[in-house]
Design an enzyme around this catalytic site. Structure first.
Site, PDB file in Angstrom:
ATOM      1  N   TYR A  80       8.962  10.766 -12.638  1.00  8.90           N
ATOM      2  CA  TYR A  80       8.937  12.203 -12.353  1.00  8.90           C
ATOM      3  C   TYR A  80      10.200  12.638 -11.622  1.00  8.90           C
ATOM      4  O   TYR A  80      10.487  12.148 -10.533  1.00  8.90           O
ATOM      5  CB  TYR A  80       7.696  12.562 -11.531  1.00  8.90           C
ATOM      6  CG  TYR A  80       6.430  12.427 -12.346  1.00  8.90           C
ATOM      7  CD1 TYR A  80       5.911  13.528 -13.027  1.00  8.90           C
ATOM      8  CD2 TYR A  80       5.797  11.196 -12.492  1.00  8.90           C
ATOM      9  CE1 TYR A  80       4.781  13.406 -13.816  1.00  8.90           C
ATOM     10  CE2 TYR A  80       4.665  11.062 -13.281  1.00  8.90           C
ATOM     11  CZ  TYR A  80       4.167  12.167 -13.934  1.00  8.90           C
ATOM     12  OH  TYR A  80       3.058  12.044 -14.727  1.00  8.90           O
ATOM     13  N   CYS A  99       9.780   4.122   3.610  1.00 11.83           N
ATOM     14  CA  CYS A  99      10.068   2.845   2.948  1.00 11.83           C
ATOM     15  C   CYS A  99      11.286   2.858   2.024  1.00 11.83           C
ATOM     16  O   CYS A  99      12.260   2.152   2.278  1.00 11.83           O
ATOM     17  CB  CYS A  99       8.839   2.377   2.180  1.00 11.83           C
ATOM     18  SG  CYS A  99       7.507   1.925   3.295  1.00 11.83           S
ATOM     19  N   ARG A 107       8.909  11.136   7.622  1.00  9.76           N
ATOM     20  CA  ARG A 107      10.118  10.326   7.796  1.00  9.76           C
ATOM     21  C   ARG A 107      10.985  10.435   6.531  1.00  9.76           C
ATOM     22  O   ARG A 107      10.495  10.241   5.427  1.00  9.76           O
ATOM     23  CB  ARG A 107       9.738   8.861   8.062  1.00  9.76           C
ATOM     24  CG  ARG A 107       9.168   8.669   9.458  1.00  9.76           C
ATOM     25  CD  ARG A 107       8.772   7.251   9.716  1.00  9.76           C
ATOM     26  NE  ARG A 107       7.460   6.927   9.180  1.00  9.76           N
ATOM     27  CZ  ARG A 107       6.825   5.761   9.396  1.00  9.76           C
ATOM     28  NH1 ARG A 107       7.386   4.834  10.123  1.00  9.76           N
ATOM     29  NH2 ARG A 107       5.629   5.539   8.887  1.00  9.76           N
ATOM     30  N   GLY A 165      12.514  15.193  -9.405  1.00  8.04           N
ATOM     31  CA  GLY A 165      12.112  16.032  -8.272  1.00  8.04           C
ATOM     32  C   GLY A 165      13.273  16.281  -7.340  1.00  8.04           C
ATOM     33  O   GLY A 165      14.412  16.456  -7.795  1.00  8.04           O
ATOM     34  N   LYS A 186       9.230  -7.781  -1.957  1.00  2.00           N
ATOM     35  CA  LYS A 186       8.954  -6.425  -1.444  1.00  2.00           C
ATOM     36  C   LYS A 186      10.173  -5.511  -1.625  1.00  2.00           C
ATOM     37  O   LYS A 186      10.058  -4.379  -2.090  1.00  2.00           O
ATOM     38  CB  LYS A 186       8.565  -6.523   0.034  1.00  2.00           C
ATOM     39  CG  LYS A 186       8.382  -5.214   0.727  1.00  2.00           C
ATOM     40  CD  LYS A 186       7.203  -4.420   0.195  1.00  2.00           C
ATOM     41  CE  LYS A 186       7.250  -2.996   0.723  1.00  2.00           C
ATOM     42  NZ  LYS A 186       6.177  -2.162   0.214  1.00  2.00           N
ATOM     43  N   LEU A 226       0.834  -1.213   0.000  1.00  2.00           N
ATOM     44  CA  LEU A 226       0.000   0.000   0.000  1.00  2.00           C
ATOM     45  C   LEU A 226       0.864   1.257   0.000  1.00  2.00           C
ATOM     46  O   LEU A 226       2.008   1.236   0.456  1.00  2.00           O
ATOM     47  CB  LEU A 226      -0.960   0.011   1.188  1.00  2.00           C
ATOM     48  CG  LEU A 226      -0.419   0.034   2.630  1.00  2.00           C
ATOM     49  CD1 LEU A 226       0.101   1.388   3.040  1.00  2.00           C
ATOM     50  CD2 LEU A 226      -1.513  -0.419   3.578  1.00  2.00           C
ATOM     51  N   GLU A 232       0.992   5.214   1.297  1.00  2.00           N
ATOM     52  CA  GLU A 232       0.350   6.188   2.174  1.00  2.00           C
ATOM     53  C   GLU A 232      -0.335   7.223   1.289  1.00  2.00           C
ATOM     54  O   GLU A 232       0.177   7.610   0.249  1.00  2.00           O
ATOM     55  CB  GLU A 232       1.395   6.879   3.055  1.00  2.00           C
ATOM     56  CG  GLU A 232       1.883   5.966   4.163  1.00  2.00           C
ATOM     57  CD  GLU A 232       3.059   6.556   4.936  1.00  2.00           C
ATOM     58  OE1 GLU A 232       3.209   7.779   4.964  1.00  2.00           O
ATOM     59  OE2 GLU A 232       3.825   5.765   5.508  1.00  2.00           O
TER      60      GLU A 232
HETATM   61  N1  LIG Z   1       4.257   3.065   5.776  1.00  2.00           N
HETATM   62  C1  LIG Z   1       4.130   2.510   4.592  1.00  2.00           C
HETATM   63  O1  LIG Z   1       3.714   3.133   3.622  1.00  2.00           O
HETATM   64  C2  LIG Z   1       4.505   1.050   4.396  1.00  2.00           C
HETATM   65  C3  LIG Z   1       4.108   0.397   3.218  1.00  2.00           C
HETATM   66  C4  LIG Z   1       4.434  -0.940   3.053  1.00  2.00           C
HETATM   67  C5  LIG Z   1       5.169  -1.596   4.037  1.00  2.00           C
HETATM   68  N2  LIG Z   1       5.570  -0.941   5.152  1.00  2.00           N
HETATM   69  C6  LIG Z   1       6.296  -1.685   6.186  1.00  2.00           C
HETATM   70  O2  LIG Z   1       5.381  -2.041   7.223  1.00  2.00           O
HETATM   71  C7  LIG Z   1       6.034  -1.997   8.496  1.00  2.00           C
HETATM   72  C8  LIG Z   1       5.302  -1.030   9.420  1.00  2.00           C
HETATM   73  O3  LIG Z   1       5.401   0.269   8.877  1.00  2.00           O
HETATM   74  P1  LIG Z   1       4.534   1.497   9.429  1.00  2.00           P
HETATM   75  O4  LIG Z   1       4.835   2.649   8.554  1.00  2.00           O
HETATM   76  O5  LIG Z   1       3.139   1.044   9.619  1.00  2.00           O
HETATM   77  O6  LIG Z   1       5.225   1.686  10.877  1.00  2.00           O
HETATM   78  P2  LIG Z   1       4.751   2.614  12.072  1.00  2.00           P
HETATM   79  O7  LIG Z   1       5.988   3.069  12.738  1.00  2.00           O
HETATM   80  O8  LIG Z   1       3.759   3.620  11.591  1.00  2.00           O
HETATM   81  O9  LIG Z   1       3.978   1.598  13.047  1.00  2.00           O
HETATM   82  C9  LIG Z   1       4.584   0.560  13.741  1.00  2.00           C
HETATM   83  C10 LIG Z   1       3.787   0.340  15.025  1.00  2.00           C
HETATM   84  O10 LIG Z   1       4.264  -0.834  15.676  1.00  2.00           O
HETATM   85  C11 LIG Z   1       4.171  -0.632  17.065  1.00  2.00           C
HETATM   86  N3  LIG Z   1       5.003  -1.625  17.770  1.00  2.00           N
HETATM   87  C12 LIG Z   1       6.354  -1.710  17.842  1.00  2.00           C
HETATM   88  N4  LIG Z   1       6.715  -2.792  18.564  1.00  2.00           N
HETATM   89  C13 LIG Z   1       5.576  -3.416  18.935  1.00  2.00           C
HETATM   90  C14 LIG Z   1       5.293  -4.600  19.669  1.00  2.00           C
HETATM   91  N5  LIG Z   1       6.265  -5.371  20.158  1.00  2.00           N
HETATM   92  N6  LIG Z   1       4.011  -4.936  19.875  1.00  2.00           N
HETATM   93  C15 LIG Z   1       3.006  -4.164  19.380  1.00  2.00           C
HETATM   94  N7  LIG Z   1       3.216  -3.034  18.665  1.00  2.00           N
HETATM   95  C16 LIG Z   1       4.480  -2.654  18.450  1.00  2.00           C
HETATM   96  C17 LIG Z   1       4.596   0.812  17.246  1.00  2.00           C
HETATM   97  O11 LIG Z   1       4.154   1.339  18.480  1.00  2.00           O
HETATM   98  C18 LIG Z   1       3.912   1.478  16.037  1.00  2.00           C
HETATM   99  O12 LIG Z   1       2.634   1.969  16.372  1.00  2.00           O
HETATM  100  C19 LIG Z   1       7.481  -1.618   8.211  1.00  2.00           C
HETATM  101  O13 LIG Z   1       8.230  -2.793   8.076  1.00  2.00           O
HETATM  102  C20 LIG Z   1       7.393  -0.913   6.871  1.00  2.00           C
HETATM  103  O14 LIG Z   1       8.586  -1.000   6.150  1.00  2.00           O
HETATM  104  C21 LIG Z   1       5.231   0.367   5.368  1.00  2.00           C
END
Ligand SMILES: NC(=O)c1ccc[n+]([C@@H]2O[C@H](COP(=O)([O-])OP(=O)(O)OC[C@H]3O[C@@H](n4cnc5c(N)ncnc54)[C@H](O)[C@@H]3O)[C@@H](O)[C@H]2O)c1
Length: 438
Positions: free
Chosen positions: A257, A266, A334, A259, A210, A156, A158
């Protein structure tokens, strides 16, 4: 079906809410107490279009709930998704401590079969580490409870997360047992019925997919930024070049694009982690090293242009910045290029006036009182010696330029996303510069 999603961030909250929307009973778990309390009261900790309404609808329907205790809900669910963060470690590799923390908690509390699915972006071999961590805890307890692991990386974006989850280009699932395959097929059945592609494969290939996907996209961005910089030197227009090459079906139009460099939670960390994985296996990812290098340089491109234009006079100048988040439709900052830009402008002695439709609080959290937080895009431009377009939010596309010009001290616009028409801007009396066109 009942599932738990551990980690209620950008990925976990969207995943949990979307599964609830298609009828699954979902318990979202997070160790961040404040986050869970806010969610229990219906407050969404992140900005994601349409999410608040969907969370509230599913919570009211009793399909979506929130807790800080995985131990308490673990033995009620069929599947546990781990969507915790995997930030970069000091050496660039993915920090797996949160992922393994979750695995240990599972091992300590498990009473019956469960499928443990890693949704976080993790290097090849992580599922095996998760399996070992759970087994280790079961061993300490002297019990032999069956469980499976699987990999289901998330793609996905954001800002478009709900739509991406609900109408995916594809869902990638890595499994190594028939039981896991059946459970994942059941869970993704609504997607299969709607003819979305669910691709089953072995676990290491799913984990690698991924990283390969994000690295490919980052490569396209850095490649186009390199082409853009060369266009400026040789008198070509990168916008023309982009449409010239994008119409080739082998290349396609997306992610071409130019930029001010990619950011976000990510691409930067995933490119680094893949380089590290290769290194740990005695291989050098030369293309990705260059991708990173080009990106770092590109984050400084607006500042360099401004310095060239204003020369030594930069000290004491007022700079307006439109956009702070690493891309539109999110408050995520980030690794945002805006952070590097603000840092360099402050070091040069500039006054900065910033405006972003949703990332102002996030910026305040990071930058404190070092910059002025404008009420709107026009307030940001007040008495500015230059205006930098940093994030291409829709609201910046058609501003009232006559008003902007009156407000600015010097009508100098640097467009970091190439969203304005140079000829039009010059007609309106602006000095205009963009990326990839001299
Ligand atoms: N953000 C994106 O667009 C996106 C897209 C695809 C994949 N990812 C991947 O998904 C994963 C999560 O990304 P995100 O952006 O959602 O991270 P995030 O930092 O927004 O959320 C992670 C959450 O995990 C919680 N957490 C940490 N340790 C924990 C534990 N032991 N038990 C319960 N909760 C715990 C944190 O408090 C936090 O709320 C990463 O590996 C990222 O690379 C992110």
């Amino acid at each position: 079906m009942k599932i738990a999603i551990v980690g209620t961030g950008y990925v976990g909250l969207v995943t949990g809410t979307c599964f609830a929307e298609i009828g699954v009973h979902v318990i979202c778990v997070d160790t961040n107490k404040a986050k869970i309390e806010a969610l229990q009261k219906g407050h969404i900790p992140i900005y994601e279009n349409g999410l608040e309404e969907m969370v509230s609808r599913n919570a009211k329907a009793g399909r979506l709930s929130f807790t800080t205790s995985l131990e308490e809900c673990l033995n009620e669910v069929d599947v546990v998704f781990s969507a915790v963060g995997t930030p970069p470690d000091e050496d660039g590799s993915a920090d797996l401590s949160y992922v393994l923390q979750v695995a240990h908690t599972i091992g300590r509390s498990l009473q019956k079969y469960v499928l443990v699915v890693t949704k976080s972006t993790v290097p090849v071999g992580t599922a095996q580490k998760v399996r070992m961590a759970i087994s280790e805890e079961l061993g300490k307890r002297g019990v032999d409870i069956p469980f499976d692991v699987a990999s289901n990386p998330e793609f996905l974006k954001e800002g478009n997360a709900i739509n991406d989850f609900m109408s995916p280009d594809r869902v990638v699932v890595g499994v190594d047992s028939e039981r896991a395959r059946k459970l994942m097929t059941k869970l993704y059945k609504p997607f299969l019925l709607n003819n979305f592609r669910v691709i089953f494969m072995d676990i290491p290939s799913a984990e690698m997919t991924k990283y390969a996907a994000n690295s490919m996209l980052a490569t396209r961005i850095s490649f186009m930024n390199d082409i853009a910089n060369l266009c400026e030197l040789v008198g070509a227009d990168v916008n023309m070049v982009r449409s010239g090459i994008g119409s080739d079906t082998r290349i396609g139009r997306k992610f071409l694009y130019p930029g001010i460099g990619y950011g976000g939670s990510c691409f930067p960390k995933d490119v680094k982690a893949l380089i590290k994985t290769a290194e740990q296996n005695g291989y050098e990812m030369r293309v990705l090293r260059a991708v990173e290098e080009v990106n770092e340089r590109q984050k400084g491109v607006l500042f360099d242009k401004l310095q060239k234009l204003l020369g030594k006079e930069l000290k004491g100048k007022t700079v307006a910045m439109w956009g702070l988040s690493f891309k539109p439709e999110t408050d995520d900052m980030r690794e945002a290029p805006s952070l590097i830009l603000m840092k360099r402008l402050l070091e040069a002695g500039c006054h900065i006036r910033v405006y972003d439709p949703v990332a102002m609080n996030e910026c305040r959290r990071r930058m404190g009182d070092d910059v002025y937080y404008a009420k709107d895009l026009y307030d940001a431009a007040l008495e500015a010696d230059s205006l930098l377009l940093v994030t291409e939010w829709k609201e910046f596309r058609l501003p009232s330029w006559a008003v902007v010009k009156k407000l600015m001290r010097r009508p100098l616009v640097l467009d970091g996303r190439n969203i304005y028409d140079g000829a039009e801007m010059e007609e309106l009396g602006f000095e205009y510069h963009c990326i990839g066109k001299s």
